[in-house]
Design a protein around this motif. Sequence first.
Motif, PDB file in Angstrom:
ATOM      1  N   GLY A   1       0.771  -0.505  -0.311  1.00 24.64           N
ATOM      2  CA  GLY A   1       0.065   0.421   0.197  1.00 24.64           C
ATOM      3  C   GLY A   1       1.011   1.213  -0.286  1.00 24.64           C
TER       4      GLY A   1
ATOM      5  N   PRO B   1      -2.376  -2.914  -4.190  1.00 24.05           N
ATOM      6  CA  PRO B   1      -3.056  -3.910  -3.816  1.00 24.05           C
ATOM      7  C   PRO B   1      -2.542  -4.677  -3.502  1.00 24.05           C
ATOM      8  CG  PRO B   1      -3.570  -4.014  -6.380  1.00 24.05           C
ATOM      9  CD  PRO B   1      -1.799  -3.049  -6.599  1.00 24.05           C
ATOM     10  N   SER B   2      -3.027  -5.335  -2.046  1.00 22.72           N
ATOM     11  CA  SER B   2      -2.254  -6.593  -1.161  1.00 22.72           C
ATOM     12  C   SER B   2      -2.619  -7.969  -2.138  1.00 22.72           C
ATOM     13  CB  SER B   2      -2.506  -6.284  -0.022  1.00 22.72           C
ATOM     14  OG  SER B   2      -3.818  -6.449  -0.025  1.00 22.72           O
ATOM     15  N   ASP B   3      -3.646  -8.030  -2.613  1.00 20.07           N
ATOM     16  CA  ASP B   3      -3.844  -9.002  -3.185  1.00 20.07           C
ATOM     17  C   ASP B   3      -3.259  -9.355  -4.903  1.00 20.07           C
ATOM     18  OD1 ASP B   3      -5.914  -7.884  -4.608  1.00 20.07           O
ATOM     19  OD2 ASP B   3      -7.431  -9.052  -3.200  1.00 20.07           O
ATOM     20  N   ALA B   4      -3.100  -8.057  -5.273  1.00 19.64           N
ATOM     21  CA  ALA B   4      -2.842  -8.706  -6.501  1.00 19.64           C
ATOM     22  C   ALA B   4      -1.526  -9.768  -7.235  1.00 19.64           C
ATOM     23  CB  ALA B   4      -2.601  -7.461  -7.282  1.00 19.64           C
TER      24      ALA B   4
END
Length: 260
Positions: free
Chosen positions: A49, A54-57
Motif C-alpha cells: 500500500g 493492492p495487497s492481493d494482486a
Amino acid sequence: LPLEVSQGHYTEELKLLPADIVYQYYERRVLPGQISRMDGQKFGHFERGDFGLPSDARVYLCMQKPLKFHPDFDKFVCGIMKKDPEGLVVMHREDNAKSNQIVFEKRLDRAGCDMSRMIFLDVQPHHRLLALYRDATVVLDSYPAGGDTTTREVIEMGKPLVTLPARLLGGRWSLGYLSNIGLKESTKKALIATDAEEYVDLAVKLANDDTLRQSVEDDMKACAPNLFRRQEAVDAWQDMFLEISPYQQCQPNKMQKEEL
C-alpha cells in the motif's frame, strides 16, 4: 558464448574469465534488520500500500531504468498481461522527460497492453526499492539490455527473476549470476527463457503457481550467499592482468642481466 562467437563483438583481443565463477567480489546490500547498505534506511515496515499497490494482486515488477525499455521488450510485457488478465505490471517511470514517458505509454498501448493495469513508479530510494523487490510476485528482467546490479539485489532478496539472455554481454548478466550460484536445475529452468514466448510463460506460471514460486524462492535464498565475497573472482582477475601485463616484457632476461 563460445570464444569464437563473443570475439566477434570486439575489435580487441578478448580475454575470458572462467565461465563457472561469479566474475566480481561483491558485498551484501541488505544488512541485518532489513536495512539498506546503500542509504542506511530500514525497509521491513513497508507494505504494498505504501507504493499504491493492492495487497492481493499478482505484481510483475520491472524497475530497470527506462532507457532499457527497448521496443522488443513491449511484447514481453503485453504478452504477460494478456496471459494473466488479473496481473499488474509495475515499471519505472521516465524521470528525465515527460514527453519520453508519453511516447513509451503510447508504444505499450499500441503493442496491446492493458494500460489500466500498468503502474509507473518514480525513482525510489534504495531501501524502498528493496521493499518493492520483496513484495513483488515476480521480477522481470528487461530485454535486450538486462539487469546487473538489479539482478544481484533481487537474488539477495530471494525473489524469482525471469530473464531471456540476449546476444550481447549487456543482456547476459542475469544468466551468468543464475548459472553460477548453485541453483537447482529446476530453478534455472523456471527462470531462464529461450525465447520471448517462453519468457511470458515462465513469468505467468511463477506468478500463478504458489508451490513452484515458493520452491524457487527457497532455492534463491539458500544460494544467495554464494554470490558474495568470491575470492576466486579476485584471483581470476589477478591472473588475467598478470598475463596481459607488459611487466615481464620489460624485465631484462638472464643474458642481459649478466651483460649489465
